[in-house]
Design an enzyme around this catalytic site. Sequence first.
Site, short mmCIF file in Angstrom:
data_model
loop_
_atom_site.label_atom_id
_atom_site.label_comp_id
_atom_site.label_asym_id
_atom_site.label_seq_id
_atom_site.Cartn_x
_atom_site.Cartn_y
_atom_site.Cartn_z
N HIS A 21 0.86 -1.18 0.00
CA HIS A 21 0.00 0.00 0.00
C HIS A 21 0.89 1.22 0.00
O HIS A 21 1.89 1.26 0.71
CB HIS A 21 -0.89 0.02 1.24
CG HIS A 21 -1.74 1.25 1.32
ND1 HIS A 21 -2.89 1.41 0.59
CD2 HIS A 21 -1.57 2.40 2.02
CE1 HIS A 21 -3.40 2.61 0.84
NE2 HIS A 21 -2.62 3.23 1.70
N ARG A 53 -15.57 11.87 5.51
CA ARG A 53 -14.35 12.53 5.99
C ARG A 53 -13.83 13.51 4.94
O ARG A 53 -13.36 14.60 5.27
CB ARG A 53 -13.27 11.49 6.30
CG ARG A 53 -13.55 10.71 7.60
CD ARG A 53 -12.68 9.47 7.68
NE ARG A 53 -11.27 9.79 7.68
CZ ARG A 53 -10.30 8.95 7.31
NH1 ARG A 53 -10.60 7.72 6.92
NH2 ARG A 53 -9.04 9.32 7.35
N SER A 56 -8.94 2.85 8.03
CA SER A 56 -9.32 2.88 6.63
C SER A 56 -8.38 2.03 5.77
O SER A 56 -8.82 1.20 4.97
CB SER A 56 -9.32 4.34 6.16
OG SER A 56 -9.63 4.42 4.79
N LYS A 87 -9.20 -2.52 4.62
CA LYS A 87 -9.23 -3.00 3.24
C LYS A 87 -8.15 -4.04 2.98
O LYS A 87 -8.38 -5.05 2.34
CB LYS A 87 -9.08 -1.82 2.27
CG LYS A 87 -10.36 -1.02 2.14
CD LYS A 87 -10.21 0.19 1.26
CE LYS A 87 -9.51 1.29 2.01
NZ LYS A 87 -9.55 2.60 1.32
#
Lengths: 438, 438
Positions: B81, B167, B182, B186
Site C-alpha cells: 500500500h 471525511r 481505513s 481493506k
Amino acid sequence: MNPVELILKKRNGYVLTTDEINFFINSYLSGAITEYQMSAFLMAVYFQGMLPDEITALTDCYIRSGKRIEFPEGVITADKHSTGGVGDKISLMLAPIAAACGLTVPMISGRGLGHTGGTLDKLEAIPGFQTSYSMEQFRDLTLKHGVCLVGQSEQLVPADKRIYALRDVTATVESPGLITASIMSKKIAEGARHLVIDLKVGSGAFMPTLSRAKELAELLIRTGHAFGQQVTVVFTNMNAPLGTHIGNALEVIEAIEYLKGNFLPDTQEITEALTAEMLLSAGLAKDYEEAVQHVRKVIADGSALQKFREIIIAQGGDAAVCDDYSRFAPAKYELPILANQDGYLQSIDSRSIGYALIGVKAGRMQVSDSLDYGSGAILYPKVGDQFTSGQPIGTLFCNDQAAGEKAIERILSAFHLSPDPVPKEELILGRMTLADLQ
Amino acid sequence: MNPVELILKKRNGYVLTTDEINFFINSYLSGAITEYQMSAFLMAVYFQGMLPDEITALTDCYIRSGKRIEFPEGVITADKHSTGGVGDKISLMLAPIAAACGLTVPMISGRGLGHTGGTLDKLEAIPGFQTSYSMEQFRDLTLKHGVCLVGQSEQLVPADKRIYALRDVTATVESPGLITASIMSKKIAEGARHLVIDLKVGSGAFMPTLSRAKELAELLIRTGHAFGQQVTVVFTNMNAPLGTHIGNALEVIEAIEYLKGNFLPDTQEITEALTAEMLLSAGLAKDYEEAVQHVRKVIADGSALQKFREIIIAQGGDAAVCDDYSRFAPAKYELPILANQDGYLQSIDSRSIGYALIGVKAGRMQVSDSLDYGSGAILYPKVGDQFTSGQPIGTLFCNDQAAGEKAIERILSAFHLSPDPVPKEELILGRMTLADLQ
C-alpha cells in the site's frame, strides 16, 4: 470559497474572516452547505475557539437571518438572561418588577429541556396564557404594557434556532463562542438596549469555575457592545435550586407570593440584584442602593403584582390565579418528603433533582414530551441546614403515586450530608461590565 | 447507548469501549445515527485521537461491514500500500514482479483525486482493461494468475467507503486512527497476510515529518498484528515525483520499460526495496540482498514482464501495448518544457505539478471528472540537478494546446531553484516492523 477549506482552516486553528463566516452560515441556511459539514465545523470551533471579531461576525449573521425589532428612541428597553437552572423562576418576578419601575421589557424565553425548567412552560401553567406571537404583535404588546413574555418566533434569529438544534445532537453546545452568538443574537434582535445576564457558576452549572465564567462574560459583554447593547454580567452560585418551589405551576405560585411581599432569602437576593442592575444600566437609579429601594417599593405598593396581572390578561391568561391557586392544574397526590439521614447539608445535586422531577412530568427529556403543570416539589433545605432523619423537608406533588415515590428517592439521594457543620454559601460571586474590561 | 453521549465522551478525551465503537459505527450504517452526528464524532476523533484498542475495534467494525476473502492455507499472500504521490507507478511494476517471484498478490487499488494519481486509472489507460470484479471473481483471478489488480467492490469494507466519503467533505481525513482503520480494514479484508506500506514523508506528502510518520507506522503495524497480518512500513522521501512519467498511459509505458530492464535510479530503488520487503516478510528470501537478487532475476529473465502481459489478458486488456505504445490513447500535442531560470534544483512542489496536470485532464478534481489517458508530462529534473535557462527539461503531452501551455507555466513554477549546489536527497528514510516495537 470552499466549505471543506473553511472547516480545515478553523480545524487548524486559524481565524476566519467576516466574509468567510458569512459565507459559511449563509450557505448552510440556503442548503448549499450540508448538516454534516456544519456539525464538523461546530466541533472544530469547539476545539479551536473563536476570537471576539469572529463571534461578532457570527452574531451578526444570526441576527440578519431574521427580523430585528427596533423600539422608538426614548423607550428604555432592558432584559435579563439566565443560563438556566433548577427552580429558577426569577424572570417571573423580575419582568413585572422592572416594568413597574419604568423599564420596557421585551422578554423572549425558552422551554425547559433535561434538568432545567423554562420560563415559557411556567407561564403556560397559567390557564389560557399565550406565548406565541409574531414579532410585530410582541413589539406592540411590549410597548403597550411595558413588558411581554413570549417564545422565540420563527422570525427571530432562525439561524440560531437551526444551528442550536444541530449543536444539541452533536455534543457541540459547550463552546463559549457559539454560546455567545446564540444568546446575544436573540437578545440583540429582540431590541433590548440593556441586558443583565445571570451567569451561573459551579459544579453541574453552566460554567464549572468562576475563571471560565469570566472568560465567557467578557465575550458576552464585548459582543453586546459591538451592537450597541450595554451588558452587565452577574455571577451567581447556583449549586442548589433557587427558592423552594420546583415545577411549573408551583414556581408561578412562588413568584406570586414574592410579588405579594413574601420573600425567601435566596430568591430575594438574586431578584433584587438582577433587577437593580437593569435599573442601574438604564440610568433609572443613581446607585445600587437606590435601585434596590426602587425594586422594594414597587412590591410594597402592589404595582409589581398589578403589572403581573396586566401581563397575564394581555396575553390571554386567567389573572384570578393570583388570588386563587386552585385554578392551576391540580396534583392528585401530595407526598411528604422526609430526611433519611442525620447531618449537615453540604451540597445539593440540583441536576439530579431536575431529572428526578422529569419522572413526574414536571420537566421533559425530549422536546416532544408533554408536561404535567401541577406536579413538582417544594424543597426547603439549603446548604448548611441541619438534617434529622425522619424530619419533613418538603412535599412532592404528582398525579402518579408510584412515579412520585420514585422521584422522592432520587431527590433524597441528591442531598449530600456532612457529619460536621457546613458554612452557608455566597449566592452572588461578582459582577462584570464593559468598564471592567477597559 | 446514546449517540450524543458517545460523541461527548470522545470530545472530552475519554477512551471508547469496543461495544461503544461497534454501536456507533453499526448505528451509523443502519441509519440510526445521522451523517451530522458521525461528522461531529469524526472531528472529535481528529482532535482527541484513538488508542490502539479503539483503532482495532474500529477496523474490525469496518471489516465486518462487508465480506472478507480467505485464501487457502499455503498460499502466501502479500500486498503493498502506498500513501499516494505524484507519478507513483510502483504498483504497476511491483505486482507482476512479486507474482513472478512466487507471491500471491490480491491488490485492491483506488482512483486518483486531486494532485495524486490512482493505480486503477493508470491500468484503465490500457485499452480493454477491466478493474471491476466481485470479490469471488477477484479471489479466483488472484489464485489463478498469482495476482489481480482491481477496484474496491461494494462488498469490501462498505463502512469505510461511506465514512471516507464523509471525511473527505468534512476536513476529517488527517487523523492517524481513522487513516489506520481505513487502510488496514481493506488490506486485511482482501486477504493479504503480508503487507508492505510505502509511507511518504515530507512537506506536502502524507506525513509532514518522520516522527509523525513513525507514530502512524506504529498504529498500522499494531493493527495489522491484531488481525494476524505482518506489516512492514518503509518510510520514503517523496518530495519529488517518482520516475520521469506522470499521466496515466505515460506511467504504464514507464512501468513496461522498467519491466524490460530500463531502470531509472529512483524508481529502481523504491521498487526493489518494497518488493524485497514483501519477499522477506513472506519468508521467500533469507535476507534483503537475496530478496533484491530475486527481484532483479525475474526482470532479467523476462518473467515479470510476462506476468504483466498475463494480468492484462486475464483482465480483458490489450497486452500488445507492451510492444506497441501507439495502442494507448494519443496526445495530439507534445510541447517542449524549457527551463526558465538558472540554478540548482532545490525542491519540487509535486503537489503543484499534480494540480497542473489536472488542467490537461491527466488527473481529476472531482470523482465525476473524466480523464484524458494520453495526456501528462515527462519531467527529467531531480533535486540537485543544474538548470540552465532555455534547456529542455521535459515534454508536456496534451490534446488541448492552450491548456497544455498553461500547465507548463504551472509546472515551471513548481521547480524551486537555488544559486548554490544542492545535495541529492535520500529516497528511503527507514523501515519499521513489529520487531522494532517490542
